[in-house]
Design a protein around this motif. Structure first.
Motif, mmCIF file in Angstrom:
data_model
loop_
_atom_site.group_PDB
_atom_site.id
_atom_site.type_symbol
_atom_site.label_atom_id
_atom_site.label_comp_id
_atom_site.label_asym_id
_atom_site.label_seq_id
_atom_site.Cartn_x
_atom_site.Cartn_y
_atom_site.Cartn_z
ATOM 1 N N THR A 120 0.759 -1.192 0.022
ATOM 2 C CA THR A 120 -0.040 -0.208 0.006
ATOM 3 C C THR A 120 0.730 1.236 0.142
ATOM 4 O O THR A 120 1.771 1.306 0.705
ATOM 5 C CB THR A 120 -1.047 0.057 1.322
ATOM 6 N N LYS A 121 0.650 2.373 -0.880
ATOM 7 C CA LYS A 121 1.492 3.371 -0.960
ATOM 8 C C LYS A 121 1.263 4.293 0.184
ATOM 9 O O LYS A 121 0.459 4.584 0.505
ATOM 10 C CB LYS A 121 1.022 4.179 -2.182
ATOM 11 N N ALA A 122 2.622 4.812 0.466
ATOM 12 C CA ALA A 122 2.522 5.664 1.768
ATOM 13 C C ALA A 122 2.694 7.060 0.910
ATOM 14 O O ALA A 122 3.263 7.203 -0.211
ATOM 15 C CB ALA A 122 3.794 5.433 2.682
ATOM 16 N N LYS A 123 2.126 7.965 1.573
ATOM 17 C CA LYS A 123 1.997 9.574 1.176
ATOM 18 C C LYS A 123 3.213 10.229 1.463
ATOM 19 O O LYS A 123 3.967 10.134 2.765
ATOM 20 C CB LYS A 123 0.880 10.358 1.785
ATOM 21 N N GLY A 124 3.798 11.099 0.705
ATOM 22 C CA GLY A 124 5.009 11.969 0.793
ATOM 23 C C GLY A 124 6.358 11.196 1.086
ATOM 24 O O GLY A 124 7.047 11.873 1.393
ATOM 25 N N ASN A 160 7.419 2.927 -2.032
ATOM 26 C CA ASN A 160 6.484 3.797 -1.433
ATOM 27 C C ASN A 160 5.678 2.942 -0.500
ATOM 28 O O ASN A 160 4.727 3.356 -0.399
ATOM 29 C CB ASN A 160 6.034 4.806 -2.128
ATOM 30 N N THR A 206 3.950 0.612 2.882
ATOM 31 C CA THR A 206 3.795 1.048 4.157
ATOM 32 C C THR A 206 3.947 0.216 5.405
ATOM 33 O O THR A 206 4.300 -1.254 5.002
ATOM 34 C CB THR A 206 2.156 1.465 4.179
ATOM 35 N N GLY A 263 1.705 5.380 9.145
ATOM 36 C CA GLY A 263 0.929 6.840 8.991
ATOM 37 C C GLY A 263 1.484 7.715 10.210
ATOM 38 O O GLY A 263 2.214 7.331 10.957
#
Length: 584
Positions: free
Chosen positions: A354-358, A364, A366, A433
């Motif tokens: 699952t893609k992490a933000k930033g 990328n 998680t 997160g």
């Protein structure tokens, strides 16, 4: 009062820049100050020593340190309540013989010198041992022998196992630190060469042979944890004197003191562990543990009732977001009665696609407290050399100069130099997160990883970082493993709730994989100690090995995550801190 005269951080930095009948010589009088002595060991080798005393007419307790760094290599000085005897290890400085990398001959020298010192007129028969790094290592290596007249010891940043804790951690040669130390040993021997040639010209050849042989034996000829390394590690303890151990959160050899504390604890020996600074320097506003050292010796050697025996057995100054911040005095003070701290919990964080933000990396991904991805995924990255300012914080902290040091000033001025973001571009990342509350991580961590490579062996290099809201990613702990060593020794590994949380790797033999063969590995992280503030994120990076390690061929590594792969990070949290609350 004790003060620190010289730290190995300075010696290693100097090494990097360069290469990197027992009778005293003088009978002594009532003179005050330093006296040069010579001690003849049981095999006839003459060792150089310096006695610092307020006067030989009054016997005093004597603190002894064994150093390979020549006549200026002592790391402590003491008040007039103590004599201080600094002994130059065989084959170093102006001592005769061949340096044997703190092996059996150096260990016998420890016994011989202590027995001699105990009987001298300036000694009242009560000896203490002080050590920092090499001068601690030789004591850990010697404890399987009875150490005469010793009442207490203070050992800062010593390896419990020289192979595992410093020179070949994870089966990966720690080449630049090793060469730097060898240079720091050889330089004083060279500087004192004229003195040696005047005194005993025939000894020069033994010294040269010893130093050259040490480089090959420790650097190239013994890649597995064989008998050579067993003889240069802790082999038990037949003594019962109390031991104070000190280390640093980002020290270059932090693992050993934690392991030694557990061993001495199980023996019922009075012992303390202070993680308050070592090669990495002391946080601004702290005393580098000097007050505790004074109290330890005053109580156990001089019999002063100062209450030191009632102090917490474990004390840790944990970082607060970065190595630089810790150096500048931003830390979390933790105490406890044991190591790991009682109440420490480990949380399984699965590696997810699952893609992490930033985050900018090859994948990328998680880190999640939830169930692993239902279906397995393959994610590849090039295992090539990485930038050590980011990926090797323990070694960098050793040469950074501590609070206000030049390298720390540079990374403060250009934060990107010690930031993982640039290195992450060619690696795999797994990021949580944003934390809803602060989490204090203290303890060993483990990465369970299913991995294949284009080569029969490759280096797994993993970094845990603290990602700030502005995106800066600061390295906090490193795990490393040569995939030629896939096995662990369960009886020496640490488990919590039936889960492996600190693997004890089996480095006695290699087991190569077939190219592209996926195998399961357990990567040990040296203990982490950091508070991840609310709003920050925890990040795991898989990158190429540090450029400060022995160079290897680049490879393409492929990680299997999700499904039944078992790829996960076992992440420690201190008592009173909840990762479940921070990552609901």
């Amino acid at each position: 009062m004790l003060s620190t005269r010289r730290t190995l951080a300075g010696l290693v930095a100097a090494g990097v820049s360069l290469t990197a009948a027992l009778l005293p010589m003088s009978s002594g009088s009532a003179a005050t100050g330093d006296q040069k002595l010579r001690v003849t060991t049981s095999d006839g080798t003459s060792l150089a020593a310096t006695l610092t005393t307020a006067g030989v007419d009054t016997p005093r307790p004597t603190v002894v340190e064994f150093t390979p760094y020549g006549e200026s290599g002592a790391t402590y000085s003491f008040s007039s309540d103590y004599n201080f005897l600094a002994v130059q290890d065989r084959g170093t400085g102006d001592s005769d013989g061949s340096f044997d990398v703190l092996g059996p001959k150096a260990q016998q020298d420890v016994v011989d010198v202590l027995r001699w010192a105990c009987q001298q007129p300036w000694s009242n028969g009560a000896l203490a041992i002080a050590g920092f790094s090499a001068s601690s290592i030789v004591i850990f290596n010697s404890m399987h022998q009875e150490l005469p007249c010793v009442k207490a010891a203070v050992l800062r940043s010593g390896t419990f196992e020289l192979y595992r804790d410093l020179l070949v951690p994870g089966g990966i040669p720690n080449s630049v630190p090793g060469l730097a130390v060898l240079g720091a040993i050889g330089a004083p021997a060279l500087a004192q060469g004229q003195e040696r040639m005047t005194r005993n010209p025939s000894s020069a050849l033994d010294v040269i042979i010893g130093l050259v042989t040490a480089g090959f034996d420790a650097g190239l000829l013994n890649p597995t944890l064989d008998d050579y390394w067993v003889q240069r590690g802790f082999r038990g303890n037949v003594n019962h004197f109390p031991v104070l151990m000190l280390d640093g959160t980002f020290d270059v050899e932090p693992r050993g003191d934690y392991q030694a504390f557990q061993y001495f604890r199980d023996q019922g020996i009075d012992t303390r562990l202070l993680v308050t600074g070592a090669h990495d320097g002391a946080p601004r506003g702290t005393d580098y543990g000097l007050g505790a050292i004074n109290q330890w010796f005053d109580h156990y050697v001089r019999g002063i009732d100062n209450g030191v025996q009632n102090e917490p057995r474990v004390e840790i100054l944990a970082a607060d977001g970065s190595r630089e911040a810790l150096s500048e005095g931003q830390f979390v003070h933790l105490t406890g009665s044991d190591w790991p701290l009682p109440g420490t919990t480990w949380t399984s964080l699965s590696l997810s696609k699952t893609k992490a933000k930033g985050v900018a990396s090859l994948n990328n991904g998680t880190l999640t407290r939830g169930a692993p991805d239902l279906l397995p995924s393959l994610q590849a990255y090039p295992a090539a050399t990485s930038f050590p300012l980011a990926t090797d914080p323990n070694t960098i902290a050793t040469v950074a100069g501590g609070d206000g040091g030049p390298l720390n000033k540079l990374t403060d001025f250009i934060p990107a130099l010690s930031d993982m973001n640039l290195t992450n571009l060619t690696g795999l990342t797994y990021t949580t997160g944003a934390l809803q509350s602060a989490v204090t991580a203290v303890g060993p961590a483990t990465l369970d990883l299913k991995l294949s490579s284009t080569l029969p062996s490759t280096q797994i290099w993993a970094v845990i970082s603290d990602v700030a809201p502005n995106g800066e990613s600061k390295p906090m702990a490193v795990g490393r493993l040569n995939t030629a060593f896939p096995d662990i020794i369960p009886t020496k590994s640490l488990y919590a709730g039936g889960q492996l949380v600190q693997p004890y790797g089996d480095y006695s033999h290699t087991s190569l994989a077939l190219p592209l063969q996926a195998r399961n590995y357990h990567v040990e992280f040296w203990p982490i100690a950091n508070r991840f503030e609310a709003g920050h994120r925890i990040q795991l990076s898989l990158v190429g090995q540090s450029a400060l390690s022995f160079p290897t061929l680049p490879s393409l590594n492929t990680v299997t995550i999700g499904g039944g792969s078992g790829s996960r990070l076992m992440f420690p949290t201190a008592p009173g801190s909840s990762l479940a609350a921070a990552l609901p």
